[in-house]
Design a protein around this motif. Structure first.
Motif, PDB file in Angstrom:
ATOM      1  N   CYS A 307       3.000 -14.263 -10.714  1.00  0.00           N
ATOM      2  CA  CYS A 307       3.119 -12.864 -11.487  1.00  0.00           C
ATOM      3  C   CYS A 307       4.282 -12.127 -10.681  1.00  0.00           C
ATOM      4  CB  CYS A 307       2.067 -11.998 -11.075  1.00  0.00           C
ATOM      5  SG  CYS A 307       2.501 -10.160 -11.605  1.00  0.00           S
ATOM      6  N   PRO A 308       5.428 -11.768 -11.420  1.00  0.00           N
ATOM      7  CA  PRO A 308       6.715 -11.453 -10.760  1.00  0.00           C
ATOM      8  C   PRO A 308       6.524 -10.126  -9.925  1.00  0.00           C
ATOM      9  CG  PRO A 308       6.951 -11.285 -12.997  1.00  0.00           C
ATOM     10  CD  PRO A 308       5.747 -12.054 -12.984  1.00  0.00           C
ATOM     11  N   GLY A 309       5.561  -9.353 -10.744  1.00  0.00           N
ATOM     12  CA  GLY A 309       5.107  -7.937 -10.102  1.00  0.00           C
ATOM     13  C   GLY A 309       4.619  -8.206  -8.707  1.00  0.00           C
ATOM     14  N   TRP A 310       3.694  -9.148  -8.650  1.00  0.00           N
ATOM     15  CA  TRP A 310       3.108  -9.594  -7.332  1.00  0.00           C
ATOM     16  C   TRP A 310       4.086 -10.036  -6.436  1.00  0.00           C
ATOM     17  CZ3 TRP A 310      -0.604  -9.227  -3.934  1.00  0.00           C
ATOM     18  CH2 TRP A 310      -1.029 -10.190  -2.790  1.00  0.00           C
ATOM     19  N   VAL A 311       4.622 -11.048  -6.880  1.00  0.00           N
ATOM     20  CA  VAL A 311       5.922 -11.542  -5.914  1.00  0.00           C
ATOM     21  C   VAL A 311       6.890 -10.359  -5.283  1.00  0.00           C
ATOM     22  CG1 VAL A 311       8.056 -13.108  -6.096  1.00  0.00           C
ATOM     23  CG2 VAL A 311       5.920 -13.642  -7.242  1.00  0.00           C
ATOM     24  N   SER A 312       7.374  -9.472  -6.301  1.00  0.00           N
ATOM     25  CA  SER A 312       8.170  -8.314  -5.914  1.00  0.00           C
ATOM     26  C   SER A 312       7.332  -7.289  -4.810  1.00  0.00           C
ATOM     27  CB  SER A 312       8.482  -7.538  -7.078  1.00  0.00           C
ATOM     28  OG  SER A 312       9.250  -6.235  -6.621  1.00  0.00           O
ATOM     29  N   PHE A 313       6.092  -7.114  -4.951  1.00  0.00           N
ATOM     30  CA  PHE A 313       5.166  -6.438  -4.248  1.00  0.00           C
ATOM     31  C   PHE A 313       5.092  -7.108  -2.809  1.00  0.00           C
ATOM     32  CE2 PHE A 313       1.135  -5.420  -2.291  1.00  0.00           C
ATOM     33  CZ  PHE A 313       1.173  -4.073  -2.123  1.00  0.00           C
ATOM     34  N   MET A 314       5.176  -8.221  -2.793  1.00  0.00           N
ATOM     35  CA  MET A 314       4.941  -9.072  -1.281  1.00  0.00           C
ATOM     36  C   MET A 314       6.350  -9.097  -0.868  1.00  0.00           C
ATOM     37  SD  MET A 314       1.742 -10.494  -0.980  1.00  0.00           S
ATOM     38  CE  MET A 314       2.301 -12.033   0.268  1.00  0.00           C
ATOM     39  N   GLU A 315       7.402  -9.325  -1.464  1.00  0.00           N
ATOM     40  CA  GLU A 315       8.571  -9.360  -1.004  1.00  0.00           C
ATOM     41  C   GLU A 315       9.033  -7.979  -0.226  1.00  0.00           C
ATOM     42  OE1 GLU A 315      10.950 -12.642  -3.581  1.00  0.00           O
ATOM     43  OE2 GLU A 315      10.959 -10.545  -4.234  1.00  0.00           O
ATOM     44  N   LYS A 316       8.512  -6.992  -0.903  1.00  0.00           N
ATOM     45  CA  LYS A 316       9.123  -5.667  -0.593  1.00  0.00           C
ATOM     46  C   LYS A 316       8.282  -4.885   0.581  1.00  0.00           C
ATOM     47  CE  LYS A 316      11.497  -4.834  -4.908  1.00  0.00           C
ATOM     48  NZ  LYS A 316      11.649  -4.170  -6.153  1.00  0.00           N
ATOM     49  N   HIS A 317       6.838  -5.288   0.664  1.00  0.00           N
ATOM     50  CA  HIS A 317       5.971  -4.672   1.423  1.00  0.00           C
ATOM     51  C   HIS A 317       5.126  -5.546   2.258  1.00  0.00           C
ATOM     52  CE1 HIS A 317       6.380  -0.815  -0.948  1.00  0.00           C
ATOM     53  NE2 HIS A 317       6.492  -1.588  -1.966  1.00  0.00           N
ATOM     54  N   PHE A 318       5.140  -6.803   2.110  1.00  0.00           N
ATOM     55  CA  PHE A 318       4.735  -7.722   3.261  1.00  0.00           C
ATOM     56  C   PHE A 318       5.547  -8.847   2.981  1.00  0.00           C
ATOM     57  CE2 PHE A 318       1.187  -5.152   1.379  1.00  0.00           C
ATOM     58  CZ  PHE A 318       0.375  -4.839   2.457  1.00  0.00           C
ATOM     59  N   PRO A 319       6.618  -8.717   3.563  1.00  0.00           N
ATOM     60  CA  PRO A 319       7.648 -10.052   3.812  1.00  0.00           C
ATOM     61  C   PRO A 319       7.399 -11.011   4.794  1.00  0.00           C
ATOM     62  CG  PRO A 319       8.704  -7.974   4.792  1.00  0.00           C
ATOM     63  CD  PRO A 319       7.372  -7.408   3.960  1.00  0.00           C
ATOM     64  N   GLU A 320       6.431 -10.636   5.839  1.00  0.00           N
ATOM     65  CA  GLU A 320       5.905 -11.679   6.581  1.00  0.00           C
ATOM     66  C   GLU A 320       4.976 -12.615   5.878  1.00  0.00           C
ATOM     67  OE1 GLU A 320       2.983  -8.216   6.621  1.00  0.00           O
ATOM     68  OE2 GLU A 320       5.092  -8.404   6.445  1.00  0.00           O
ATOM     69  N   LEU A 321       4.496 -12.183   4.760  1.00  0.00           N
ATOM     70  CA  LEU A 321       3.690 -13.232   4.082  1.00  0.00           C
ATOM     71  C   LEU A 321       4.378 -13.979   3.046  1.00  0.00           C
ATOM     72  CD1 LEU A 321       0.438 -10.952   3.626  1.00  0.00           C
ATOM     73  CD2 LEU A 321       1.072 -12.727   5.058  1.00  0.00           C
ATOM     74  N   GLY A 322       5.666 -13.907   2.979  1.00  0.00           N
ATOM     75  CA  GLY A 322       6.381 -14.427   1.993  1.00  0.00           C
ATOM     76  C   GLY A 322       6.209 -16.045   1.988  1.00  0.00           C
ATOM     77  N   GLU A 323       6.081 -16.708   3.024  1.00  0.00           N
ATOM     78  CA  GLU A 323       5.646 -18.165   2.895  1.00  0.00           C
ATOM     79  C   GLU A 323       4.378 -18.653   2.531  1.00  0.00           C
ATOM     80  OE1 GLU A 323       6.648 -20.454   6.673  1.00  0.00           O
ATOM     81  OE2 GLU A 323       8.588 -18.802   7.008  1.00  0.00           O
ATOM     82  N   ASN A 324       3.702 -17.455   2.426  1.00  0.00           N
ATOM     83  CA  ASN A 324       2.235 -17.801   1.753  1.00  0.00           C
ATOM     84  C   ASN A 324       2.270 -18.012   0.297  1.00  0.00           C
ATOM     85  OD1 ASN A 324       1.687 -16.385   4.477  1.00  0.00           O
ATOM     86  ND2 ASN A 324      -0.159 -17.572   3.949  1.00  0.00           N
ATOM     87  N   LEU A 325       3.483 -17.454  -0.453  1.00  0.00           N
ATOM     88  CA  LEU A 325       3.530 -17.666  -1.737  1.00  0.00           C
ATOM     89  C   LEU A 325       3.820 -19.022  -2.151  1.00  0.00           C
ATOM     90  CD1 LEU A 325       5.652 -14.482  -2.395  1.00  0.00           C
ATOM     91  CD2 LEU A 325       3.571 -14.815  -3.599  1.00  0.00           C
ATOM     92  N   SER A 326       3.311 -19.393  -3.258  1.00  0.00           N
ATOM     93  CA  SER A 326       3.670 -20.731  -3.622  1.00  0.00           C
ATOM     94  C   SER A 326       5.086 -20.735  -4.142  1.00  0.00           C
ATOM     95  CB  SER A 326       2.815 -21.007  -5.061  1.00  0.00           C
ATOM     96  OG  SER A 326       3.281 -22.277  -5.742  1.00  0.00           O
ATOM     97  N   THR A 327       5.744 -22.016  -4.006  1.00  0.00           N
ATOM     98  CA  THR A 327       7.094 -22.334  -4.312  1.00  0.00           C
ATOM     99  C   THR A 327       7.351 -22.509  -5.848  1.00  0.00           C
ATOM    100  OG1 THR A 327       6.962 -24.462  -3.945  1.00  0.00           O
ATOM    101  CG2 THR A 327       7.654 -23.126  -1.925  1.00  0.00           C
TER     102      THR A 327
END
Length: 411
Positions: A307-327
């Protein structure tokens, strides 16, 4: 339980029930514009006012609870006149050009005005002009300040449900309006493009950026090959725009519609969704195996990047969890990459002449398609992303007869 009377009808409801809900329990409809249960109960629009015996003033029904022995009239001359005045005041600060509004026919304000028989507004028109009415035309979410009725639904759903606080009250008195919070422009507001404010807006003040003209141009270009992908949710929802019951509008009809609109190929995004599942599943197993082998640098848990909305939410508000996102890419972008880098060469077509149009139920997909990493040499993998509502407008414009439309299969 509480016993009361509404329009001479005896009503029994649990304690704490609002007048609005109590009336609805006996099929009495009280119009409302700003009300959202448990989210926006501020009686801002005053359209839901009713007359209560013994009360000197009219009472908004959305945030007043019932009392034992209450006698309520929802359609007394006094209540109806106040409701009409309130509606005319709202309309005096609203752009009433319904013919060019995306919500015409599905607008709550339009319905209530029609139900009241309002054929004119007694008050001077007061609309925003100049910079106050400006809005970027490139951002996937579009706001028309002159269609905003200050109901504050967008503020509440963004704050209380999405926790993003993109919207806030701006100005004061008659100049009160809704704008991006903290004096920012929308591109600075960390909006995840979830679309909840659009969904909950009762008018056309908030909508997706209209990309239908780009889609028309691509589908009608004889020098380019156009391939359309359809998300699973779209095939279940597209018929709603035409008043079709669930199951009446089939995916086979939708494929036929897209071919008549000019699509050279039509594919189901479930194919690349399956690829996404395999990619993310494989990545999860790889991370778990490394973690169980003692590698504590591995980032777990693994979070989906579908979900790009979810990815955007993570990038902007929880950038420290970025590496937890699937590649892995999302299904939309996986399909675009396969179409441009595999299918186009296989057909002997230059990828720049191979136009990928996606039909998605999500505004954030527009932003995702424009990300520079999802393309090659400046040519995006997905050229155009339109919503289900945009597709419905294109179909309606084509004046197709669904009763005579035969089903066809995906490529």
């Amino acid at each position: 339980m509480v016993n009361l009377t509404i329009n001479s009808i005896p009503v029994t409801v649990p304690e704490g029930t609002t007048i609005l809900d109590a009336a609805a329990s006996v099929d009495i409809e009280i119009p409302s514009l700003c009300y959202l249960k448990e989210l926006n109960e501020i009686s801002a629009c005053r359209v839901c006012c009713v007359e209560v015996e013994g009360e000197g003033k009219l009472v908004p029904s959305c945030n007043n609870v019932v009392r034992e022995g209450m006698v309520i009239r929802t359609n007394s001359p006094r209540a109806l006149e106040a409701r009409r005045v309130n509606m005319e005041l709202i309309l005096s600060q609203h752009d009433n050009k319904c013919a060019t509004c995306i919500r015409s026919g599905t607008c709550q304000l339009q319905k209530i005005a029609n139900d009241m028989g309002i054929l004119g507004v007694s008050y001077p028109t007061d609309l925003a002009h100049g910079k106050k009415a400006d809005w970027t035309t490139t951002f996937p979410l579009y706001r028309d300040v002159n269609k905003c009725i200050k109901c504050m639904r967008c503020i509440q759903v963004c704050d209380k449900v999405q926790s993003l606080s993109v919207w806030d009250i701006s100005g004061s008195g008659a100049r009160t309006t809704i704008d991006v919070s903290e004096n920012r422009v929308i591109k600075q507001a960390d909006c995840s493009l979830c679309g909840q404010c659009i969904t909950h807006c009762p008018t056309g003040a908030l909508r997706e950026r209209d990309d239908t003209q780009k889609a028309y141009a691509a589908l009608g270009d004889p020098d380019r090959v156009t391939i359309v992908q359809i998300a699973p949710a779209v095939r279940a929802a597209w018929g709603e725009a035409f008043g079709m019951p669930t199951g009446k509008a089939t995916v086979g009809q939708l494929v036929s519609v897209l071919r008549k609109l000019g699509a050279d190929y039509v594919f189901d995004t479930t194919f690349s969704a399956d690829l996404t599942i395999m990619e993310e599943g494989t990545e999860l197993l790889q991370r778990l195996n490394k973690y169980l082998a003692g590698d504590r640098t591995v980032k777990i848990p693994l979070m989906t990047s579908c979900c790009p909305g979810w990815v955007s939410f993570m990038e902007k508000h929880f950038p420290e969890l970025g590496e937890n996102l699937s590649t892995a890419k999302s299904p939309q972008q996986m399909f675009g990459a396969i179409a441009k880098n595999y299918l186009a060469p296989k057909l002997g077509i230059d990828r720049r002449n191979f136009i990928v149009v996606s039909v998605m139920p999500c505004v954030a997909k527009k932003s995702e398609a424009a990300r520079p990493e999802f393309g090659k040499d400046g040519d995006p993998d997905v050229n155009i992303s339109i919503t289900t509502r945009e597709l419905a407008h294109m179909i309606r414009f084509a004046n197709m007869n669904f009763d005579e439309l035969e089903e066809s299969y995906f490529d």
